[in-house]
Design a protein around this motif. Structure first.
Motif, PDB file in Angstrom:
ATOM      1  N   GLU A  25     -24.934   3.754  29.386  1.00 39.31           N
ATOM      2  CA  GLU A  25     -24.681   4.209  30.751  1.00 39.31           C
ATOM      3  C   GLU A  25     -23.545   3.396  31.367  1.00 39.31           C
ATOM      4  O   GLU A  25     -23.467   2.176  31.172  1.00 39.31           O
ATOM      5  CB  GLU A  25     -25.947   4.054  31.590  1.00 39.31           C
ATOM      6  CG  GLU A  25     -25.805   4.548  33.023  1.00 39.31           C
ATOM      7  CD  GLU A  25     -27.064   4.300  33.849  1.00 39.31           C
ATOM      8  OE1 GLU A  25     -26.973   4.387  35.089  1.00 39.31           O
ATOM      9  OE2 GLU A  25     -28.116   4.003  33.247  1.00 39.31           O
TER      10      GLU A  25
ATOM     11  N   GLU B 294     -20.894   2.952  35.005  1.00 37.38           N
ATOM     12  CA  GLU B 294     -20.573   3.281  36.392  1.00 37.38           C
ATOM     13  C   GLU B 294     -19.320   2.517  36.790  1.00 37.38           C
ATOM     14  O   GLU B 294     -19.152   1.346  36.423  1.00 37.38           O
ATOM     15  CB  GLU B 294     -21.732   2.901  37.311  1.00 37.38           C
ATOM     16  CG  GLU B 294     -21.515   3.257  38.769  1.00 37.38           C
ATOM     17  CD  GLU B 294     -22.701   2.868  39.650  1.00 37.38           C
ATOM     18  OE1 GLU B 294     -22.717   3.245  40.835  1.00 37.38           O
ATOM     19  OE2 GLU B 294     -23.603   2.152  39.141  1.00 37.38           O
TER      20      GLU B 294
ATOM     21  N   TRP C 161     -16.819   1.416  40.080  1.00 37.31           N
ATOM     22  CA  TRP C 161     -16.562   1.326  41.510  1.00 37.31           C
ATOM     23  C   TRP C 161     -15.061   1.218  41.736  1.00 37.31           C
ATOM     24  O   TRP C 161     -14.409   0.322  41.178  1.00 37.31           O
ATOM     25  CB  TRP C 161     -17.247   0.105  42.114  1.00 37.31           C
ATOM     26  CG  TRP C 161     -18.746   0.225  42.191  1.00 37.31           C
ATOM     27  CD1 TRP C 161     -19.508   1.273  41.790  1.00 37.31           C
ATOM     28  CD2 TRP C 161     -19.656  -0.772  42.688  1.00 37.31           C
ATOM     29  NE1 TRP C 161     -20.832   1.015  42.014  1.00 37.31           N
ATOM     30  CE2 TRP C 161     -20.955  -0.223  42.562  1.00 37.31           C
ATOM     31  CE3 TRP C 161     -19.500  -2.040  43.217  1.00 37.31           C
ATOM     32  CZ2 TRP C 161     -22.092  -0.930  42.950  1.00 37.31           C
ATOM     33  CZ3 TRP C 161     -20.627  -2.752  43.619  1.00 37.31           C
ATOM     34  CH2 TRP C 161     -21.916  -2.189  43.482  1.00 37.31           C
TER      35      TRP C 161
ATOM     36  N   ARG D  15     -15.277   1.928  47.096  1.00 41.33           N
ATOM     37  CA  ARG D  15     -16.668   1.556  46.850  1.00 41.33           C
ATOM     38  C   ARG D  15     -16.826   0.035  46.835  1.00 41.33           C
ATOM     39  O   ARG D  15     -17.826  -0.501  47.336  1.00 41.33           O
ATOM     40  CB  ARG D  15     -17.129   2.158  45.520  1.00 41.33           C
ATOM     41  CG  ARG D  15     -18.584   1.846  45.165  1.00 41.33           C
ATOM     42  CD  ARG D  15     -19.566   2.554  46.066  1.00 41.33           C
ATOM     43  NE  ARG D  15     -20.952   2.179  45.770  1.00 41.33           N
ATOM     44  CZ  ARG D  15     -21.697   2.736  44.817  1.00 41.33           C
ATOM     45  NH1 ARG D  15     -21.197   3.735  44.081  1.00 41.33           N
ATOM     46  NH2 ARG D  15     -22.934   2.339  44.625  1.00 41.33           N
TER      47      ARG D  15
END
Length: 506
Positions: free
Chosen positions: A215, A217, A219, A223
């Motif tokens: 996984e 993610e 930013w 953000r």
């Protein structure tokens, strides 16, 4: 980006292999050069090699390469003898890695070779395979159309003697995952900074993570600002290429431990307004080596299927001198609300790392390890081949020193004397980000420690075990290749992190 050399194992007789070259190991013993035991050569072949070495005046020195042709009893047309130094009859695994790497580099351009250095047992065979694959690594030249690349093609394929059956299959899977991790980190470090910047770095990691089932993610600057990551924002605001924070999460079922990794990812470091001298900037594409190591190690851990949860934070920014570049005297608010006075904009790495450590703390992991090309002071203290390891937990620190040295990333423990902390006091903020000029590596670690929190509540609260790897020296090799280390990025830090995850899983 780079050439990978596939390495397999065999338990067949190496003297009958139909390959371009047979590689054997030798060492000086009692004033003469002798083959290492366990090479698999017949008495006739071993005697012929030994006689030839004596006639050529070979000394069996470290990584010394001697080529022999037409050796009786050996099918390969060329026999490469590589010096393996060490104490006792059985060389350490690291000595075998380095010798195998040196031999692999000497065989650049060849199609096939079998390695029978005298490895005895699975661990030594794996070490030889790692050395071959890492030593054969070459980074692709970036020449224009019609130009001829300066890099010679590496060894195309290698076979390591001494293992067969299921043992060989498991060893090969282990080597492939680890070598790919180190080589990926090398690729990232070697990529020119106009091609690897925070956004492109993040994009590449996203692609790799999705392929590995990890996984991920990302930013972006907006953000990061919303999340209060003032350290990463402050460092990156002087560049036209905005910063990023990449979070990788590997959470297999049944994981009993949670390891957090934090990597410094300064894709180019000009020094900011406290500008570096021009000569010091030439290698500053490597200032993201810590983030490269954390990303590569996480992917390797996932590939190996180790039953330990890993969360990695890659703190990516470009430290430039644009209109909005931060100034000495600025005060920035870090993740968690602590304020920091900026003293020297060329001490930017610890600022991005502080945000990453604060984020890692929020997850309450069992251990946090950060990796960074952080200080020139560590190079002064330990040289260019040894990483410094500091931390708040002696057991974790010493475990990483041992695992690093065993896996080939030589490490040394450094202290964090409590008298260094007052030098970080600031009259206008919670603390400043530089302190005493002496003991620079330890001062930087002392600053980072401020952002490592605790697990539990009340009387049960205890500091999260944390270790800091300063890889400023070994992350990039400016000199000639040696052992299995090429010129350029080395992939320092990957193997100790994988070894730590394996020890937590065990």
């Amino acid at each position: 980006m780079a050439v990978r050399t596939p390495v397999t194992f065999t338990d067949d007789d190496p003297t009958t292999a139909r390959v371009d070259a047979l590689v054997v190991g030798a060492a000086k013993q009692s004033g003469t050069v002798a083959l290492l035991p366990g090479s698999g050569l017949s008495e006739e072949a071993a005697a012929a090699v030994t006689d030839a070495l004596g006639a050529l005046g070979a000394e069996g020195g470290t990584e010394e390469i001697t080529r022999l042709t037409g050796v009786a009893g050996i099918s390969a047309p060329v026999v490469v003898v590589v010096g393996v130094t060490g104490r006792g009859p059985a060389p350490r695994t690291e000595q075998l890695r380095r010798a195998a790497g040196a031999a692999a580099r000497a065989l650049a351009g060849r199609d096939t070779a079998v390695f029978a250095l005298g490895q005895q047992g699975r661990d030594q065979a794996v070490a030889v395979a790692e050395g071959v694959a890492l030593g054969a690594y070459t980074y692709a030249d970036q020449h224009g159309i019609g130009k001829t690349g300066s890099s010679k093609a590496g060894l195309a394929k290698a076979v390591v003697a001494g293992l067969g059956g299921e043992e060989a299959a498991s060893a090969q899977a282990e080597v492939e995952a680890l070598v790919e991790g180190v080589c990926y980190a090398r690729d990232l470090v070697n990529t020119p900074p106009n091609q690897l910047y925070p956004e492109s770095f993040a994009d590449d990691v996203v692609r790799r993570a999705e392929e590995a089932g990890v996984e991920v993610e990302v930013w972006d600057p907006q953000r990061l600002a919303e999340e209060g990551c003032g350290g990463i924002i402050g460092v990156g605001q002087g560049s036209g290429r905005g910063p990023r924070l990449v979070t990788l999460r590997y959470a297999p079922e049944g994981a009993a431990k949670h390891l957090a990794l934090v990597g410094k990812g300064i894709t180019f470091d000009s020094g900011g307004l406290c500008l570096k001298p021009g000569a010091s900037m030439v290698t500053m594409k490597m200032d993201m080596g810590g983030a490269a190591a954390c990303a590569a190690a996480t992917l390797a851990i996932a590939e190996l299927g180790l039953p330990v949860q890993v969360t990695a934070y890659l703190c990516l920014a470009e430290n430039m001198t644009g209109d909005l570049a931060q100034r000495p005297g600025d005060v920035v608010t870090m993740r968690g609300g602590r304020t920091v006075e900026i003293i020297n904009t060329d001490a930017e790495g610890r600022l991005v790392m502080a945000d990453g450590l604060a984020l890692a703390t929020e997850q309450g992991p069992d251990a946090i390890v950060d990796v960074a090309t952080l200080t020139g002071a560590c190079i002064v203290a330990l040289g260019e081949r040894t990483m410094g390891i500091m931390g708040n937990d002696d057991e974790l620190r010493d475990t990483l020193v041992r695992l690093g040295t065993e896996s080939g990333d030589t490490a040394w423990a450094l202290p964090m004397p409590e008298e260094l902390r007052p030098s970080l006091d600031s009259p206008v903020a919670d603390l400043k980000h530089t302190g005493e000029r002496s003991a620079g590596a330890m001062v930087a670690a002392t600053f980072l420690q401020e952002f490592v929190g605790t697990r539990g509540e009340g009387e049960d609260a205890a500091p999260i075990p944390w270790a800091h790897l300063d890889i400023a020296g070994p992350a990039f090799n400016e000199k000639a290749a040696w052992g299995y280390h090429p010129k350029g990025g080395t992939g320092a830090g990957v193997r100790p992190l994988v070894a730590l995850a394996r020890s937590l899983a065990d």
